[in-house]
Design a protein around this motif. Structure first.
Motif, PDB file in Angstrom:
ATOM      1  N   ALA A 130     -20.226  49.256  31.552  1.00 41.31           N
ATOM      2  CA  ALA A 130     -20.505  50.320  32.511  1.00 41.31           C
ATOM      3  C   ALA A 130     -19.285  51.211  32.715  1.00 41.31           C
ATOM      4  N   LEU A 131     -18.110  50.600  32.842  1.00 41.76           N
ATOM      5  CA  LEU A 131     -16.891  51.384  33.034  1.00 41.76           C
ATOM      6  C   LEU A 131     -16.568  52.225  31.799  1.00 41.76           C
ATOM      7  N   LEU A 132     -16.769  51.678  30.621  1.00 42.48           N
ATOM      8  CA  LEU A 132     -16.494  52.436  29.400  1.00 42.48           C
ATOM      9  C   LEU A 132     -17.428  53.633  29.275  1.00 42.48           C
ATOM     10  N   LEU A 133     -18.701  53.456  29.595  1.00 43.70           N
ATOM     11  CA  LEU A 133     -19.651  54.566  29.510  1.00 43.70           C
ATOM     12  C   LEU A 133     -19.280  55.672  30.495  1.00 43.70           C
ATOM     13  N   GLU A 157     -20.414  53.615  19.969  1.00 44.01           N
ATOM     14  CA  GLU A 157     -20.720  52.796  18.802  1.00 44.01           C
ATOM     15  C   GLU A 157     -20.559  53.558  17.482  1.00 44.01           C
ATOM     16  N   GLY A 158     -20.311  54.861  17.582  1.00 45.96           N
ATOM     17  CA  GLY A 158     -20.158  55.656  16.368  1.00 45.96           C
ATOM     18  C   GLY A 158     -21.473  55.948  15.675  1.00 45.96           C
ATOM     19  N   ALA A 159     -22.580  55.920  16.416  1.00 47.93           N
ATOM     20  CA  ALA A 159     -23.895  56.185  15.844  1.00 47.93           C
ATOM     21  C   ALA A 159     -24.065  57.671  15.553  1.00 47.93           C
ATOM     22  N   ASP A 160     -24.933  57.972  14.586  1.00 50.38           N
ATOM     23  CA  ASP A 160     -25.205  59.365  14.222  1.00 50.38           C
ATOM     24  C   ASP A 160     -26.148  60.039  15.206  1.00 50.38           C
ATOM     25  N   ALA A 161     -26.935  59.237  15.925  1.00 54.04           N
ATOM     26  CA  ALA A 161     -27.907  59.793  16.862  1.00 54.04           C
ATOM     27  C   ALA A 161     -28.182  58.776  17.964  1.00 54.04           C
ATOM     28  N   VAL A 162     -28.698  59.269  19.074  1.00 53.62           N
ATOM     29  CA  VAL A 162     -29.108  58.403  20.173  1.00 53.62           C
ATOM     30  C   VAL A 162     -30.469  57.818  19.824  1.00 53.62           C
ATOM     31  N   SER A 163     -30.642  56.521  19.996  1.00 52.67           N
ATOM     32  CA  SER A 163     -31.895  55.868  19.648  1.00 52.67           C
ATOM     33  C   SER A 163     -32.544  55.254  20.891  1.00 52.67           C
ATOM     34  N   PRO A 164     -33.846  54.956  20.828  1.00 55.85           N
ATOM     35  CA  PRO A 164     -34.482  54.259  21.949  1.00 55.85           C
ATOM     36  C   PRO A 164     -33.806  52.934  22.279  1.00 55.85           C
ATOM     37  N   ASP A 165     -33.220  52.283  21.287  1.00 53.94           N
ATOM     38  CA  ASP A 165     -32.521  51.022  21.544  1.00 53.94           C
ATOM     39  C   ASP A 165     -31.323  51.233  22.459  1.00 53.94           C
ATOM     40  N   HIS A 166     -30.641  52.358  22.312  1.00 53.21           N
ATOM     41  CA  HIS A 166     -29.528  52.660  23.220  1.00 53.21           C
ATOM     42  C   HIS A 166     -30.036  52.788  24.652  1.00 53.21           C
ATOM     43  N   VAL A 167     -31.207  53.394  24.820  1.00 50.16           N
ATOM     44  CA  VAL A 167     -31.799  53.508  26.156  1.00 50.16           C
ATOM     45  C   VAL A 167     -32.088  52.123  26.727  1.00 50.16           C
ATOM     46  N   ASP A 168     -32.649  51.255  25.895  1.00 48.01           N
ATOM     47  CA  ASP A 168     -32.973  49.899  26.355  1.00 48.01           C
ATOM     48  C   ASP A 168     -31.726  49.155  26.829  1.00 48.01           C
ATOM     49  N   GLN A 169     -30.609  49.371  26.155  1.00 47.74           N
ATOM     50  CA  GLN A 169     -29.388  48.641  26.482  1.00 47.74           C
ATOM     51  C   GLN A 169     -28.775  49.075  27.817  1.00 47.74           C
ATOM     52  N   VAL A 170     -28.988  50.336  28.206  1.00 44.36           N
ATOM     53  CA  VAL A 170     -28.374  50.827  29.449  1.00 44.36           C
ATOM     54  C   VAL A 170     -29.352  50.847  30.610  1.00 44.36           C
ATOM     55  N   VAL A 224     -36.547  59.197  22.360  1.00 43.55           N
ATOM     56  CA  VAL A 224     -35.560  58.728  23.329  1.00 43.55           C
ATOM     57  C   VAL A 224     -35.968  59.154  24.742  1.00 43.55           C
ATOM     58  N   HIS A 225     -36.415  60.405  24.877  1.00 42.38           N
ATOM     59  CA  HIS A 225     -36.892  60.876  26.180  1.00 42.38           C
ATOM     60  C   HIS A 225     -38.061  60.026  26.667  1.00 42.38           C
ATOM     61  N   GLU A 226     -38.990  59.711  25.769  1.00 44.25           N
ATOM     62  CA  GLU A 226     -40.152  58.921  26.154  1.00 44.25           C
ATOM     63  C   GLU A 226     -39.746  57.519  26.604  1.00 44.25           C
ATOM     64  N   ARG A 227     -38.786  56.899  25.909  1.00 48.47           N
ATOM     65  CA  ARG A 227     -38.369  55.562  26.291  1.00 48.47           C
ATOM     66  C   ARG A 227     -37.743  55.568  27.688  1.00 48.47           C
ATOM     67  N   ALA A 228     -36.919  56.551  27.969  1.00 48.95           N
ATOM     68  CA  ALA A 228     -36.311  56.648  29.302  1.00 48.95           C
ATOM     69  C   ALA A 228     -37.377  56.850  30.368  1.00 48.95           C
ATOM     70  N   ARG A 276     -27.894  60.143  29.660  1.00 47.78           N
ATOM     71  CA  ARG A 276     -26.441  60.339  29.513  1.00 47.78           C
ATOM     72  C   ARG A 276     -25.754  59.033  29.118  1.00 47.78           C
ATOM     73  N   ALA A 277     -26.147  57.941  29.773  1.00 44.07           N
ATOM     74  CA  ALA A 277     -25.533  56.649  29.463  1.00 44.07           C
ATOM     75  C   ALA A 277     -25.867  56.214  28.040  1.00 44.07           C
ATOM     76  N   ALA A 278     -27.104  56.454  27.606  1.00 43.18           N
ATOM     77  CA  ALA A 278     -27.490  56.101  26.236  1.00 43.18           C
ATOM     78  C   ALA A 278     -26.697  56.923  25.226  1.00 43.18           C
ATOM     79  N   ARG A 279     -26.478  58.191  25.534  1.00 37.21           N
ATOM     80  CA  ARG A 279     -25.684  59.035  24.633  1.00 37.21           C
ATOM     81  C   ARG A 279     -24.238  58.567  24.578  1.00 37.21           C
ATOM     82  N   ALA A 280     -23.672  58.189  25.721  1.00 35.57           N
ATOM     83  CA  ALA A 280     -22.302  57.684  25.736  1.00 35.57           C
ATOM     84  C   ALA A 280     -22.183  56.400  24.930  1.00 35.57           C
ATOM     85  N   LEU A 281     -23.190  55.533  25.034  1.00 39.15           N
ATOM     86  CA  LEU A 281     -23.172  54.289  24.264  1.00 39.15           C
ATOM     87  C   LEU A 281     -23.258  54.581  22.767  1.00 39.15           C
TER      88      LEU A 281
END
Length: 342
Positions: A24-27, A262-275, A229-233, A253-258
């Protein structure tokens, strides 16, 4: 400089058992517009230690503490009105928000602060700007910092309106695993015995993490959110029955920061799930569901449906209760009536 001021911070990479808080602090450090991190937990769970450790990773390294008795002027700064009238120039005396720019602003027991100060803090944390206005004279300056507010639930709660404005919430608990407690205590004792040596042992990890934060900040704006990604959120927010749309915005925003971290090329629904859990922890109005469970209507819809079912039927009387069987007991001294002849 005092010994306390020159004492190095506990290394962020050496924290034990604080994975959720660290993320949370890193994001928030990668994108301060997430709106700050609220840390709830009992005393002695390393809340301030983690916040200081994060500040040491940032280029400016500023760590500013807001005392409970601070005034609004001490927080936002003051303007010299006499100088403005006499010299037609704005003289601004910086407050704590200006000092925290580029670093961490730590507020212990934020639930005990006056609401007006909490409002100012959250406004600045989200917008990255602080504006001071006095008698028609104003001054604006940048105030991009990571807001870390802590609270002990036993000492009172924040109003829901203020809770919602914190970006992410982390709930800490006292560890009751013997092995984990030993690791935490051993790390702390080693640091207290020789802070410089302990820090040197983690210097390479610290440097690598600081570079990773800087790299994530650099690519943040280049990552976009797909419709998936919008739909998952949106689904997470609907299932939690949150009020308003702030949860969706913070979650994205948190999913994009994650993804950037992680050095990902794009924000994914999995990033949303994690935050999602951290974003919804203090906003959720419905219990969490299993991924395979059917979606549930918000509480208000459930109440309306239940009320309609309870009052369905033309012959039902308002307030009528169903009959309940009652056990009969023979009372001594009472002669039973003869049965009626058919």
């Amino acid at each position: 400089m005092s010994a306390a001021a020159s004492r190095p911070a506990f290394p962020f990479t050496a924290l034990v058992g604080q994975a959720a808080l660290q993320r949370a602090l890193l994001l928030a450090a990668i994108d301060p517009a997430i709106g700050g991190v609220l840390v709830s937990g009992p005393r002695g769970t390393a809340k301030s230690t983690a916040a200081r450790a994060l500040a040491a990773l940032l280029p400016e390294g500023a760590f500013v503490t807001l005392p409970l008795g601070a005034s609004e002027d001490k927080l936002i700064g003051t303007l010299d009105l006499e100088a403005a009238l006499r010299e037609s120039a704005v003289r601004f005396a910086p407050g704590l928000l200006a000092r925290a720019h580029g670093g961490v602003l730590y507020v212990d027991e934020v639930n005990l602060l006056p609401d007006v100060l909490v409002d100012v803090l959250l406004d600045a944390a989200t917008s990255g700007i602080n504006t001071v206005e006095r008698d028609g004279i104003s001054h604006t300056h940048e105030a991009r910092f990571v807001l870390v507010g802590t609270m002990n639930p036993e000492e009172g709660e924040l109003r829901p309106q203020l809770l919602d404005r914190f970006g992410v919430m982390v709930e800490l608990a006292t560890p009751y695993d013997a092995a984990e407690r030993q690791r935490i205590v051993k790390a702390r004792l080693a640091f207290d015995a020789d802070p410089q040596a302990f820090g040197a042992a983690h210097e390479a990890e610290q440097r690598a993490l600081a570079l990773r934060i800087a790299a994530a900040r650099g690519v943040l704006d280049g990552l976009v959110w797909s419709d998936a990604v919008h739909e998952r959120a949106a689904r997470h927010s609907i299932e939690a029955a949150v009020d308003g749309l702030r949860a969706d915005l913070v979650m994205l925003r948190a999913a994009r920061a994650l993804a950037a971290f992680e050095g990902a090329d794009a924000v994914s629904p999995d990033h949303v799930d994690q935050v999602a859990d951290g974003v919804l922890a203090h906003r959720r109005r419905a219990p969490p569901q299993r991924p395979d469970a059917p979606s549930r209507a918000p509480p208000s819809a459930e109440r309306d449906r239940t009320h309609a079912e309870a009052n369905a039927g033309a012959d039902a009387d308002w307030g009528e209760l169903p009959p309940e069987p009652v056990a009969a007991a023979q009372v001594k001294g009472v002669i039973p009536l003869p049965a009626k002849k058919r």
